[in-house]
Design a protein around this motif. Sequence first.
Motif, short mmCIF file in Angstrom:
data_model
loop_
_atom_site.label_atom_id
_atom_site.label_comp_id
_atom_site.label_asym_id
_atom_site.label_seq_id
_atom_site.Cartn_x
_atom_site.Cartn_y
_atom_site.Cartn_z
N GLN A 351 20.29 -8.60 9.85
CA GLN A 351 20.31 -7.18 10.10
C GLN A 351 20.34 -6.35 8.56
O GLN A 351 19.81 -5.35 8.44
CB GLN A 351 21.59 -6.65 10.73
CG GLN A 351 21.72 -7.41 12.28
CD GLN A 351 22.99 -7.25 12.88
OE1 GLN A 351 23.71 -6.08 12.42
NE2 GLN A 351 23.25 -7.84 13.91
N GLU A 352 21.07 -6.86 7.63
CA GLU A 352 20.89 -6.31 6.36
C GLU A 352 19.53 -6.33 5.80
O GLU A 352 19.04 -5.19 4.93
CB GLU A 352 21.99 -6.95 5.45
CG GLU A 352 23.54 -6.57 5.76
CD GLU A 352 23.95 -5.16 5.60
OE1 GLU A 352 23.42 -4.60 4.99
OE2 GLU A 352 24.81 -4.96 6.51
N ALA A 354 16.71 -6.28 7.31
CA ALA A 354 16.07 -5.37 7.95
C ALA A 354 16.15 -3.98 7.71
O ALA A 354 15.16 -2.99 7.26
CB ALA A 354 16.14 -5.67 9.54
N ARG A 355 17.28 -3.81 7.16
CA ARG A 355 17.89 -2.52 6.57
C ARG A 355 17.45 -2.26 5.40
O ARG A 355 16.73 -1.03 5.14
CB ARG A 355 19.40 -2.30 6.75
CG ARG A 355 19.95 -0.81 6.61
CD ARG A 355 21.51 -0.64 6.61
NE ARG A 355 21.94 -0.83 8.02
CZ ARG A 355 22.80 -2.04 8.43
NH1 ARG A 355 22.80 -2.91 7.66
NH2 ARG A 355 22.88 -1.99 9.56
N ALA A 356 17.53 -3.20 4.43
CA ALA A 356 17.03 -2.96 3.23
C ALA A 356 15.34 -2.87 2.99
O ALA A 356 14.92 -2.19 2.18
CB ALA A 356 17.30 -4.50 2.46
N LYS A 357 14.66 -3.40 3.84
CA LYS A 357 13.31 -3.43 4.02
C LYS A 357 12.74 -1.84 4.52
O LYS A 357 12.05 -1.28 4.10
CB LYS A 357 12.65 -4.49 4.85
CG LYS A 357 12.59 -5.76 4.22
CD LYS A 357 12.03 -6.86 5.34
CE LYS A 357 12.11 -8.06 4.74
NZ LYS A 357 11.44 -9.14 5.84
N ARG A 358 13.57 -1.56 5.42
CA ARG A 358 13.26 -0.10 6.15
C ARG A 358 13.57 1.11 4.85
O ARG A 358 12.77 2.11 4.82
CB ARG A 358 14.36 0.19 7.29
CG ARG A 358 14.13 1.39 7.95
CD ARG A 358 14.89 1.71 9.19
NE ARG A 358 15.10 0.56 10.04
CZ ARG A 358 16.09 -0.09 10.27
NH1 ARG A 358 17.33 0.16 9.56
NH2 ARG A 358 16.13 -1.18 11.03
N TYR A 359 14.44 0.74 4.02
CA TYR A 359 14.95 1.84 3.23
C TYR A 359 14.44 1.54 1.70
O TYR A 359 14.68 2.53 0.78
CB TYR A 359 16.41 2.28 3.26
CG TYR A 359 16.99 2.74 4.48
CD1 TYR A 359 16.67 3.95 4.78
CD2 TYR A 359 17.83 2.17 5.38
CE1 TYR A 359 16.97 4.62 6.00
CE2 TYR A 359 18.14 2.38 6.53
CZ TYR A 359 17.70 3.60 6.97
OH TYR A 359 18.28 4.18 8.01
N HIS A 361 15.65 -0.78 -0.35
CA HIS A 361 16.83 -1.06 -1.07
C HIS A 361 16.60 -2.47 -1.44
O HIS A 361 16.17 -3.35 -0.85
CB HIS A 361 18.10 -0.59 -0.42
CG HIS A 361 18.40 0.79 -0.21
ND1 HIS A 361 19.27 1.14 0.58
CD2 HIS A 361 17.83 1.77 -0.76
CE1 HIS A 361 19.31 2.50 0.68
NE2 HIS A 361 18.26 2.87 -0.06
N SER A 403 30.74 -3.82 1.44
CA SER A 403 29.55 -4.10 2.14
C SER A 403 28.91 -5.61 1.94
O SER A 403 28.31 -6.16 2.76
CB SER A 403 28.50 -3.09 1.69
OG SER A 403 28.66 -3.23 0.23
N PRO A 419 24.08 -6.60 -0.40
CA PRO A 419 23.24 -5.41 -0.16
C PRO A 419 23.14 -4.46 -0.99
O PRO A 419 24.28 -3.97 -1.98
CB PRO A 419 23.93 -4.83 1.28
CG PRO A 419 24.81 -5.85 1.78
CD PRO A 419 25.30 -6.68 0.68
#
Length: 491
Positions: A351-352, A354-359, A361, A403, A419
């Motif tokens: 999940q983390e 996927a979030r890093a790729k989206r933004y 980071h 986090s 993250p």
Amino acid sequence: MRESPASGKFHLKSVTSHHLLDSREMLRSLALGGAWLLLWRLAVLMEYAPHASIWFPPAGLSFAAFLILGLRALPVVMLCSLIATFWVDDLYQMQQSWVQLAYTGVLFGAAHSFSYYCGAALLKQLIRRSFSDALPKIILSFLILGTLSSLLAALTGTQVLAGSGLIEPQDAGAIWLPWWIGDMAGTIVLTPLFIGLLSWRYPLIESWLGGLDFQRSGEGMYGFLSKLLISTSLLTLTMLLAAKFRYSEVSFAVFFLIIPQMWIVYTESAFRAALSLAVFSILMAIWVAALSLMDFALVYQFAICVISASAYFGLAVPVLTAHNKQLRELALNDSLTKVASRLYFFEQAKQELARAKRYGHPISLLVFDIDHFKQINDEFGHTAGDKALIAVADTISKGLRQSDILGRFGGDEFLLLLPGTALDKATETAERLRQALQAVKVDGTRHFLSGSFGIVQIEPNEDCQEAFERADECLLKAKKAGRNQIFSDQR
């Protein structure tokens, strides 16, 4: 050979303890017998057909007694059945001879005891073979076996009375159904309450019933009494309306009273829930007799059974919730170190990532283990090794952000997801953690710990498994280079 004073005292103490246990057993038997006869007399006062009561509490007491005490309850139940038979002859002025009554009483006691002993013995076997999370199965088994036991008791009991001449043979076919419903109501409604009363302070009672505890609780009595008052007030109002408007539709309103009973079930202990059902059923039987509602007796008997059965399944909800919470904690957390389990770590990492790729980071992964951990186990034992793992998890956790995710891969190998952290910052974090580990001493020894670290920054085209394999390779390089070191890799 003379007996030493010490052995004499031990012998005297043993004899005294034995007599004390015998006295307690005798008192329990007397209490059981007295309660059985008192409940039998109460049921007779509420008969709406010959030998058929609104509800028959002795059936529930017999079932509970055989469940808790086993065959030790048999002499008491047989004696009570015999006394009840003579009592029936006196109440109905049947003028039977004492020999005939004794014969009938023994047969009735045998039929009654056999029926409820078989049901209780089967239920106990099912309980012992079940796991704690099988509570709904245990409750369903109790309801089925309680129903079948009362049916067997009604069929055999009516045949005994018909064969002995206490009732006409043609009457046996007419009274077995109300007899059965009365026994079933008494068994289903009151058995759990009697389990709690009979098992209270009983030295040989086993811990079973799939998580249900029918021991009494002294907490928050005022709240419980308030709920019980509301429930009984609503019942009284419903019964008064049924007496004024004598329609079958009005009598069925009693089924809505399952709502306050479920309120008590979900907010009180199992014993109090059972006590509430007992009070509810007793009051209902009293109102049926006092308000001359015998024409609707079957409706109220079935209402008692349905409400009680629903309440018992309601009792399983808090227990199952607690079990599910425990299972969830076991699935999410490592049982020893209390950090994230391997499965949960990778779920969160996915999940983390996927979030890093989206933004866009950065996100980094650390893999580390304890240097020479096998040596710790070999020299100081596995208990020391477990303490070392716990100490490592505690030390690392204190140096992390909220986090960050720390997990245990297995053995002495840990995973750490950072993250929003690029490789250079992840390396600084690893160095800080490596130094912190050097200050950790194995409990009970002079051995200080150290750790080797492998670090990677996860690339946008990588998944968690690929990143882990790269970090694990870095860890192997750190160990081959002499341990207590940090190796990193960035594509």
